[in-house]
Design a protein around this motif. Sequence first.
Motif, PDB file in Angstrom:
ATOM      1  N   VAL A 197      24.029  10.549   7.061  1.00 10.41           N
ATOM      2  CA  VAL A 197      23.365  11.503   6.174  1.00 10.41           C
ATOM      3  C   VAL A 197      22.324  12.229   7.014  1.00 10.41           C
ATOM      4  CG1 VAL A 197      21.858  11.790   4.174  1.00 10.41           C
ATOM      5  CG2 VAL A 197      23.720  10.127   4.080  1.00 10.41           C
ATOM      6  N   CYS A 198      22.522  13.523   7.198  1.00 14.47           N
ATOM      7  CA  CYS A 198      21.555  14.351   7.930  1.00 14.47           C
ATOM      8  C   CYS A 198      20.662  14.976   6.862  1.00 14.47           C
ATOM      9  CB  CYS A 198      22.267  15.445   8.724  1.00 14.47           C
ATOM     10  SG  CYS A 198      23.528  14.812   9.858  1.00 14.47           S
ATOM     11  N   ASP A 199      19.475  14.414   6.672  1.00 13.14           N
ATOM     12  CA  ASP A 199      18.612  14.825   5.561  1.00 13.14           C
ATOM     13  C   ASP A 199      17.655  15.929   6.007  1.00 13.14           C
ATOM     14  OD1 ASP A 199      17.215  15.081   3.257  1.00 13.14           O
ATOM     15  OD2 ASP A 199      16.180  13.159   3.385  1.00 13.14           O
ATOM     16  N   GLU A 200      18.051  17.154   5.836  1.00 13.00           N
ATOM     17  CA  GLU A 200      17.276  18.329   6.275  1.00 13.00           C
ATOM     18  C   GLU A 200      16.785  18.155   7.718  1.00 13.00           C
ATOM     19  OE1 GLU A 200      15.698  20.891   3.917  1.00 13.00           O
ATOM     20  OE2 GLU A 200      15.881  19.922   1.984  1.00 13.00           O
ATOM     21  N   PRO A 201      17.671  17.883   8.662  1.00 13.68           N
ATOM     22  CA  PRO A 201      17.219  17.508  10.006  1.00 13.68           C
ATOM     23  C   PRO A 201      16.602  18.637  10.809  1.00 13.68           C
ATOM     24  CG  PRO A 201      19.605  17.755   9.968  1.00 13.68           C
ATOM     25  CD  PRO A 201      19.138  17.895   8.540  1.00 13.68           C
ATOM     26  N   VAL A 202      16.721  19.898  10.338  1.00  8.23           N
ATOM     27  CA  VAL A 202      16.148  20.992  11.130  1.00  8.23           C
ATOM     28  C   VAL A 202      15.069  21.766  10.376  1.00  8.23           C
ATOM     29  CG1 VAL A 202      18.226  21.269  12.541  1.00  8.23           C
ATOM     30  CG2 VAL A 202      17.962  22.650  10.481  1.00  8.23           C
ATOM     31  N   SER A 203      14.803  21.380   9.119  1.00  5.05           N
ATOM     32  CA  SER A 203      13.907  22.237   8.329  1.00  5.05           C
ATOM     33  C   SER A 203      12.459  22.186   8.807  1.00  5.05           C
ATOM     34  CB  SER A 203      14.017  21.931   6.839  1.00  5.05           C
ATOM     35  OG  SER A 203      13.790  20.595   6.619  1.00  5.05           O
ATOM     36  N   ALA A 204      12.068  21.159   9.589  1.00  9.68           N
ATOM     37  CA  ALA A 204      10.683  21.103  10.088  1.00  9.68           C
ATOM     38  C   ALA A 204      10.569  21.732  11.481  1.00  9.68           C
ATOM     39  CB  ALA A 204      10.210  19.645  10.119  1.00  9.68           C
ATOM     40  N   LEU A 205      11.667  22.292  11.987  1.00 10.28           N
ATOM     41  CA  LEU A 205      11.664  22.790  13.375  1.00 10.28           C
ATOM     42  C   LEU A 205      11.642  24.320  13.430  1.00 10.28           C
ATOM     43  CD1 LEU A 205      14.477  20.448  14.743  1.00 10.28           C
ATOM     44  CD2 LEU A 205      12.005  20.081  14.875  1.00 10.28           C
ATOM     45  N   ASP A 206      11.176  24.862  14.578  1.00  6.71           N
ATOM     46  CA  ASP A 206      11.210  26.311  14.791  1.00  6.71           C
ATOM     47  C   ASP A 206      12.662  26.793  14.763  1.00  6.71           C
ATOM     48  OD1 ASP A 206       8.554  26.251  15.133  1.00  6.71           O
ATOM     49  OD2 ASP A 206       8.600  26.374  17.324  1.00  6.71           O
ATOM     50  N   VAL A 207      12.861  28.057  14.397  1.00  8.42           N
ATOM     51  CA  VAL A 207      14.220  28.589  14.250  1.00  8.42           C
ATOM     52  C   VAL A 207      15.019  28.457  15.552  1.00  8.42           C
ATOM     53  CG1 VAL A 207      15.555  30.675  13.751  1.00  8.42           C
ATOM     54  CG2 VAL A 207      13.530  30.154  12.421  1.00  8.42           C
TER      55      VAL A 207
END
Length: 350
Positions: A197-207
Motif C-alpha cells: 500500500v503506497c499511502d500518498e508516498p509523494v504528496s509531501a515531496l517537491d514536484v
Amino acid sequence: MLDSRSQNTIADEHGGGDQTVLIDIEDLSVEFPVGSGALFSRNRAVVHAVDDVSLTIYKGECLGLVGESGSGKTTLGRAILRLQKATRGRVRYEGEAMDEMGGRDLRNLRRKMQIIFQDPYSSLDPRMSAGAIIGEGMSIHKLAPDRATYSRRVAELLEMVGLNAEMARRFPHEFSGGQRQRIGIARALAVEPDFIVCDEPVSALDVSIQAQILSLLTNLQFELGLTYLFVAHDLSVVRHISDRVAVMYLGRIVEVAPSADLYRNPLHPYTYALISGIPVPDPRIEAQRERVVLGGEPANPADPPTGCHFHPRCPFATEQCVVEKPELREIDSSRLVSCHRAEELTLEGV
Ligand code: SF4
C-alpha cells in the motif's frame, strides 16, 4: 452490486496485471464512534469511514485509489493490511480470509503486505541509522541467517532505491525528503513483499522529486513483480502509474475503470469534477476548458447525505438521487460506476 466473480471477468478483459486475484475485498466497513455522547450509548454518532466497499486487486497491477481528504481511502488501505480493524466485511488474500488467520500464517502474511507512508519526515525513527531502519523487518522475520548476509542485503536495498551502500550509517536527519522516502521504500522491500500500500508516498515531496519517486516505484514494480494499491488525493499523480483507478467519495467507491478510460471518459460526476481540476500543459486548450467547481459544503461523514452521498454537490442530481442509494454496477465489461444517470450524462475527460 457486482460480486467478485463478475469483477474478475471485467478485469480479465481490460484491467492490468496478470488477471489473477490477489486481494478480494467484500462489503468492508470501518466505523469510528465520535462525539461526546455516553461511551456505550446506542445513539452515539458514528463516522462511516469505509462504507460497504467491495473491490478486487489483481496480481501485478497498480490500482490507484483516489478521493478528497476524508473520503476514507487511507482507512481502506490500512483496513486491508489489518492495521485498522474492520467493523464488518472481509478481506481475502489469495483466497484465504484474513480475519480467520492466526499465528504463523498471519505473521507470514504481514511480511507479504507492506506499506509506504505519506510523510518521510515522521515515518522514520530519528534514533536509528538508515541501515537499522531498513534491516529491522529482516531481523523480525529472520530473513538474514548471519550478520554478513544482513549487511549485504541492506547495501543491496540502498542501491536498489538509488542510494549508496555507505549511507547505511547515516541517520534520518542527514537525508533530504526524497532520500528519506527512498529509505521508506527500501524498508518495505526488505521483507520481500508481494503487495504494497503506497499511502500518498509523494504528496509531501517537491514536484521535481515526486516524478523521481514515481518512476522508482514503477521500475521496482516491474522488476520485482509487485502489486500496488496507490492511494492519492490527486488524480494527476496516479494517472501514469495506475493500471486501473478506483474513485472514493465519503466512504464509498463511486467509479472503477482502466486508467486511460477513466481520464478520457469519466462516467461519475465526481470523477469528472476531479479530472476537470487537472491542468493541461497546452495553454490554448487549458484556456478553453470548462472547470467544474463543486457546489455545497463537503459533507459531514458522521451525518452523510441520504441517497447518493454526492447529491448536494452534484450539478446533475435529481429527486431519485436524494432518496435512493446508487449501487456500484457494471456499465460495460471493464467499468463500474455508482450513479443513477451514468448512461445519459456525457462528461468530458482530458
Ligand atoms: Fe449525481 Fe445523482 Fe449520479 Fe449521484 S446519482 S452522482 S447525485 S447524478
